[in-house]
Each structure stands twice: as structure tokens, then as C-alpha cells.
Design a protein around this motif. Structure first.
Motif, mmCIF file in Angstrom:
data_model
loop_
_atom_site.group_PDB
_atom_site.id
_atom_site.type_symbol
_atom_site.label_atom_id
_atom_site.label_comp_id
_atom_site.label_asym_id
_atom_site.label_seq_id
_atom_site.Cartn_x
_atom_site.Cartn_y
_atom_site.Cartn_z
ATOM 1 N N VAL A 145 -21.603 -45.229 9.599
ATOM 2 C CA VAL A 145 -22.311 -46.042 8.604
ATOM 3 C C VAL A 145 -22.205 -45.429 7.210
ATOM 4 N N HIS A 146 -22.349 -44.113 7.112
ATOM 5 C CA HIS A 146 -22.180 -43.379 5.848
ATOM 6 C C HIS A 146 -22.990 -43.958 4.687
ATOM 7 N N GLY A 147 -24.248 -44.285 4.947
ATOM 8 C CA GLY A 147 -25.136 -44.683 3.868
ATOM 9 C C GLY A 147 -25.028 -46.122 3.414
ATOM 10 N N TYR A 148 -24.197 -46.924 4.051
ATOM 11 C CA TYR A 148 -24.034 -48.319 3.637
ATOM 12 C C TYR A 148 -25.059 -49.191 4.388
ATOM 13 N N LEU A 149 -26.291 -49.111 3.909
ATOM 14 C CA LEU A 149 -27.410 -49.768 4.580
ATOM 15 C C LEU A 149 -27.265 -51.286 4.593
ATOM 16 N N ASP A 150 -26.912 -51.880 3.469
ATOM 17 C CA ASP A 150 -26.800 -53.344 3.406
ATOM 18 C C ASP A 150 -25.737 -53.857 4.375
ATOM 19 N N GLU A 151 -24.604 -53.157 4.422
ATOM 20 C CA GLU A 151 -23.542 -53.574 5.339
ATOM 21 C C GLU A 151 -23.986 -53.431 6.797
ATOM 22 N N LEU A 152 -24.758 -52.393 7.079
ATOM 23 C CA LEU A 152 -25.261 -52.210 8.443
ATOM 24 C C LEU A 152 -26.208 -53.338 8.835
ATOM 25 N N ILE A 153 -27.132 -53.671 7.957
ATOM 26 C CA ILE A 153 -28.083 -54.750 8.248
ATOM 27 C C ILE A 153 -27.344 -56.056 8.502
ATOM 28 N N ALA A 154 -26.353 -56.350 7.655
ATOM 29 C CA ALA A 154 -25.594 -57.596 7.820
ATOM 30 C C ALA A 154 -24.854 -57.609 9.151
ATOM 31 N N ALA A 155 -24.257 -56.485 9.538
ATOM 32 C CA ALA A 155 -23.500 -56.421 10.791
ATOM 33 C C ALA A 155 -24.415 -56.564 12.005
ATOM 34 N N LEU A 156 -25.591 -55.939 11.959
ATOM 35 C CA LEU A 156 -26.540 -56.051 13.074
ATOM 36 C C LEU A 156 -27.088 -57.471 13.188
ATOM 37 N N GLN A 157 -27.337 -58.107 12.059
ATOM 38 C CA GLN A 157 -27.799 -59.499 12.083
ATOM 39 C C GLN A 157 -26.714 -60.423 12.627
ATOM 40 N N ASP A 158 -25.484 -60.146 12.260
ATOM 41 C CA ASP A 158 -24.373 -60.981 12.727
ATOM 42 C C ASP A 158 -24.248 -60.947 14.249
ATOM 43 N N VAL A 176 -15.619 -48.118 6.421
ATOM 44 C CA VAL A 176 -16.495 -48.753 5.435
ATOM 45 C C VAL A 176 -16.476 -47.984 4.118
ATOM 46 N N THR A 177 -16.196 -46.674 4.150
ATOM 47 C CA THR A 177 -16.168 -45.882 2.919
ATOM 48 C C THR A 177 -14.913 -46.140 2.097
ATOM 49 N N MET A 178 -13.917 -46.798 2.690
ATOM 50 C CA MET A 178 -12.681 -47.114 1.972
ATOM 51 C C MET A 178 -12.482 -48.625 1.947
ATOM 52 N N ALA A 179 -13.606 -49.328 1.727
ATOM 53 C CA ALA A 179 -13.597 -50.790 1.628
ATOM 54 C C ALA A 179 -13.112 -51.445 2.906
ATOM 55 N N GLY A 180 -13.305 -50.761 4.024
ATOM 56 C CA GLY A 180 -12.970 -51.366 5.309
ATOM 57 C C GLY A 180 -14.148 -52.167 5.840
ATOM 58 N N LYS A 181 -14.453 -52.006 7.124
ATOM 59 C CA LYS A 181 -15.483 -52.823 7.752
ATOM 60 C C LYS A 181 -16.390 -51.933 8.590
ATOM 61 N N LEU A 182 -17.683 -52.181 8.489
ATOM 62 C CA LEU A 182 -18.640 -51.474 9.342
ATOM 63 C C LEU A 182 -18.706 -52.218 10.668
ATOM 64 N N LEU A 183 -18.298 -51.550 11.741
ATOM 65 C CA LEU A 183 -18.127 -52.234 13.023
ATOM 66 C C LEU A 183 -19.339 -52.096 13.934
ATOM 67 N N VAL A 184 -19.777 -53.223 14.472
ATOM 68 C CA VAL A 184 -20.756 -53.290 15.557
ATOM 69 C C VAL A 184 -20.100 -54.087 16.669
ATOM 70 N N GLN A 185 -19.909 -53.487 17.817
ATOM 71 C CA GLN A 185 -19.108 -54.108 18.871
ATOM 72 C C GLN A 185 -19.844 -54.104 20.207
ATOM 73 N N GLN A 186 -19.804 -55.249 20.888
ATOM 74 C CA GLN A 186 -20.349 -55.294 22.246
ATOM 75 C C GLN A 186 -19.286 -54.841 23.229
ATOM 76 N N LEU A 187 -19.699 -54.055 24.198
ATOM 77 C CA LEU A 187 -18.820 -53.592 25.276
ATOM 78 C C LEU A 187 -19.214 -54.305 26.552
ATOM 79 N N PRO A 188 -18.244 -54.569 27.445
ATOM 80 C CA PRO A 188 -16.839 -54.188 27.364
ATOM 81 C C PRO A 188 -16.029 -55.109 26.461
ATOM 82 N N LEU A 189 -14.848 -54.667 26.103
ATOM 83 C CA LEU A 189 -13.909 -55.482 25.362
ATOM 84 C C LEU A 189 -12.533 -55.329 25.983
ATOM 85 N N GLY A 190 -11.701 -56.300 25.750
ATOM 86 C CA GLY A 190 -10.388 -56.297 26.402
ATOM 87 C C GLY A 190 -9.385 -55.428 25.679
ATOM 88 N N GLY A 191 -8.198 -55.372 26.246
ATOM 89 C CA GLY A 191 -7.118 -54.635 25.596
ATOM 90 C C GLY A 191 -6.814 -53.359 26.323
#
Length: 372
Positions: free
Chosen positions: A110-123, A357-372
Motif C-alpha cells: 500500500v505504501h501510504g496510498y490510503l485513498d487508493e486502498l479505500i477505493a480498491a477495498l470498496q470495489d 502503486v508507488t510508480m503509478a501502477g495499481k494497488l491490487l486487492v485480489q480474491q483467491l483462488p485465481l486461475g493461471g
């Protein structure tokens, strides 16, 4: 039957006592009395007696106790007998299966990106619009690195601590692992500019913390309960066949041959409060890329064979780095890599969760299991 004495009138023969029946209280259909004892009758319908005008209503004797004999028993051929079936017993409620564990989610760095974390958890439906836990029995694991580089690391820790209590109250849980930046922040607060043997000369936690994105606002707001919470975090856990760690390194093997041993050793190291020991712990948790190159799958297997699980899930190394894409971890080039989801690699045994997320990427919240 109602029992009582009735006397024949004069000229009607000798006085005899007989038992009154409902027949004695039948009145024509057109009789309509008034008053508290009035009853309108239909032809052939039994009625209750009506007190004669000017007389007091029938009084109940003192000490009266109702018994079966006080109730009229009707058993005449001119009375319709209605069979009443006993009320059917309500069908038993179907047995409810014992609630099992809810869905499993993991969160990358997360590295301090609170707003992005809240949005990802809500999503993902884990928190509501007010930021409170709304996922019931769901299970949520943070893989570490809550502070540094981003604007509100303490806000992130406060959120995770609150969600831990709310999730537990709802029958789920929200838990977190120790990341290298938790070790770095603990060291900067405890040891400051105390020199440590870095293996390549003299270093300090304070200098390393600033070099790795330490935020003065986080240090100013850091309180004892934050420090205690971070110092008690586990380093390794296994859930549903997933081995959860922060760093993509085999250095965990240096701290024990079981999950319990590793976690105990890390906590004991922090408890001893030795600057050099804590620095060595931080340095080893900072290693990365053990699963990426040739032999990476074997490195993953060494951890799985020792601690259990069938796949490893980690943060720490941004996915763009693992993919060899160009980019600055500090985001100085103004462009960010496209990260759509976790990166699965090392023969499908490793799942990377740091979306950069620190390099303008994406803060990931993922449900497991996932394929691949």
C-alpha cells in the motif's frame, strides 16, 4: 350440563326437582334482550340465560372454581357434530449448515496510498461507502509495507487496525504480515542515527528510512500502539493452501523450519531491541527476485516444502520490475506501467501482488483462488 333446581308452578302437580338443560333456555328467534347478558339467537341455537328486567345479573358464588361439570356438554341428535382436526405441528425448520470461512482476499503493498486502498477495498465489496467493514465472514490479508513513499502511511495503519476489529465482530477477519518497511519504520523510531553494521560499511536506520521514502508526517504521527501493532505482526502464514509472505526471497529459511518458528524468531529479535540484529532482519527481508529467474520455481518449492502450501503469494517486488518493464519505483518519469492484476510466474507456483502503486501502477486487492 348446568345443574340446578326448578319447581313446577301451582296446579301443575307435585313439586319435583329436575336438572335444567339447554332446552330450558331456548327462546324464539325474535326475542332480543338488551343489556350485558343479551344474546340474539337463531332457531334451534342455544342461548345463555338473560337476567329478567329489574333483577341483578347472576352472581358467581364466592370461592367458585371452574370445573368440567360447569360447562354445558351438548350431545343431542339435533346438534350438528363438527369434527375438528388437531392443528398440524409446524414443519421443523431445515437444518442450517454450520457457517464456513468466507472468501479469501489478499492486498499488495500500500505504501501510504490510503485513498487508493479505500477505493480498491470498496470495489471488491469489502468496505462500504463510509469505510467500514461490510464483507461479513470474508478473510482479508495484507502482505505488508503500509508506509513510506505515499502520503498517509499512518492513516493506512489506522484503517487496517480498525478493519481488524470490525471484521472480527462480523465473523470474518482482517490480518497483516510484516513487511520490510515495517521493520524499517520500527528501526528508525527505535534506533534513529545509531550506527549499525550493514555488511558494506556503517549505516543507520534513519538514513535508510529517508532513502526509502520515509515521510516526516508519518514519523510525527507514529504512536506507541502503532509500534506495538507492527512489532507483533507475523512474517509467514499459510491459508487455504497459499503460503503468504511479504518478500520474494528464501531468507525466511534462515529463521526457522516451521511457520511458528519463523514468526517467533522475528518477534524475539525485535523484542531484544538490538540494532544490529534488527538491521540484519531488515536487510534479509529486503532481498527480492528469488523466484523470477532460472531456478525460481525451485526456490519457491523450497519454501513450500518447508512451510506448507501449494502456491506462494508475495508483495515487495513491483510487478513491472518482475516483468522487466522500464519504470522508476518513485514514479519520477511520470508514466506508469499497465498492471491489470496479479502476476503468476515460476511455473505457476508464485503470485506477485505488488502492482506498483508507488510508480503509478495499481494497488491490487485480489480474491483467491485465481486461475493461471
Amino acid at each position: 350440563m348446568v345443574e340446578g333446581s326448578m319447581t313446577q308452578g301451582a296446579g301443575q302437580g307435585p313439586e319435583v326437582e329436575r336438572t335444567a338443560t339447554l332446552r330450558d333456555f331456548r327462546v324464539p328467534a325474535y326475542v332480543h334482550e338488551t343489556g350485558p347478558f343479551a344474546h340474539s339467537a337463531q332457531p334451534g341455537e342455544p342461548v345463555v340465560p338473560v337476567a329478567p328486567a329489574g333483577e341483578d345479573p347472576l352472581e358467581v358464588p364466592e370461592g367458585y372454581t371452574p370445573t368440567e361439570r360447569d360447562l354445558p356438554v351438548i350431545n343431542r341428535g339435533d346438534t350438528v357434530q363438527v369434527a375438528v382436526a388437531p392443528a398440524a405441528a409446524p414443519a421443523p425448520a431445515p437444518a442450517q449448515p454450520a457457517p464456513g470461512p468466507g472468501p479469501l482476499f489478499v492486498v499488495g503493498d500500500v505504501h501510504g496510498y490510503l485513498d487508493e486502498l479505500i477505493a480498491a477495498l470498496q470495489d471488491k465489496g469489502l468496505i462500504d461507502a463510509a469505510g467500514h467493514w461490510c464483507a461479513g465472514t470474508a478473510r482479508l490479508w495484507f502482505l505488508g509495507d503500509f508506509t513510506d513513499r505515499g502520503p498517509d502511511g499512518i492513516g493506512v495503519i489506522d484503517l487496517v487496525m480498525r478493519l481488524s476489529a470490525e471484521a472480527a465482530a462480523a465473523g470474518g477477519y482482517c490480518k497483516a504480515l510484516m513487511g520490510n518497511h515495517e521493520l524499517l519504520l520500527l528501526g528508525a523510531k527505535r534506533f534513529g542515527d545509531t550506527p549499525v553494521n550493514s555488511g558494506a560499511g556503517t549505516a543507520t536506520f534513519q538514513a535508510a528510512w529517508l532513502l526509502n521514502g520515509g515521510q516526516k508526517t508519518d514519523m510525527d504521527r507514529l504512536q506507541d500502539h502503532h509500534l506495538q501493532w507492527m512489532a507483533r505482526l507475523d512474517a509467514v502464514e499459510e491459508v487455504d493452501g497459499y503460503l503468504l509472505v511479504h518478500s520474494d526471497t528464501t531468507a525466511y529459511l534462515d529463521y526457522g523450519d516451521s511457520i511458528e518458528a519463523v514468526n517467533d524468531t522475528v518477534r524475539e529479535t525485535l523484542t531484544r531491541n538490538d540494532a544490529d540484529e534488527c538491521w540484519d532482519l531488515f536487510r534479509k527481508f529486503t532481498k527480492r527476485f528469488s523466484f523470477r529467474d532460472e531456478g525460481g520455481a525451485d526456490a519457491v518449492r523450497s519454501l513450500l516444502d518447508t512451510y506448507g502450501g501449494t502456491r506462494i503469494v508475495h508483495g515487495h517486488s513491483p510487478i513491472p520490475y518482475l516483468l522487466g518493464e522500464v519504470g522508476s519505483e518513485d514514479g519520477e518519469d511520470g508514466t506508469g506501467p499497465v498492471v491489470e492484476g496479479p502476476h503468476i510466474y515460476a511455473d505457476g507456483l508464485a503470485i506477485a501482488m505488488d502492482g506498483g502503486v508507488t510508480m503509478a501502477g495499481k494497488l491490487l486487492v485480489q480474491q483467491l483462488p485465481l486461475g493461471g
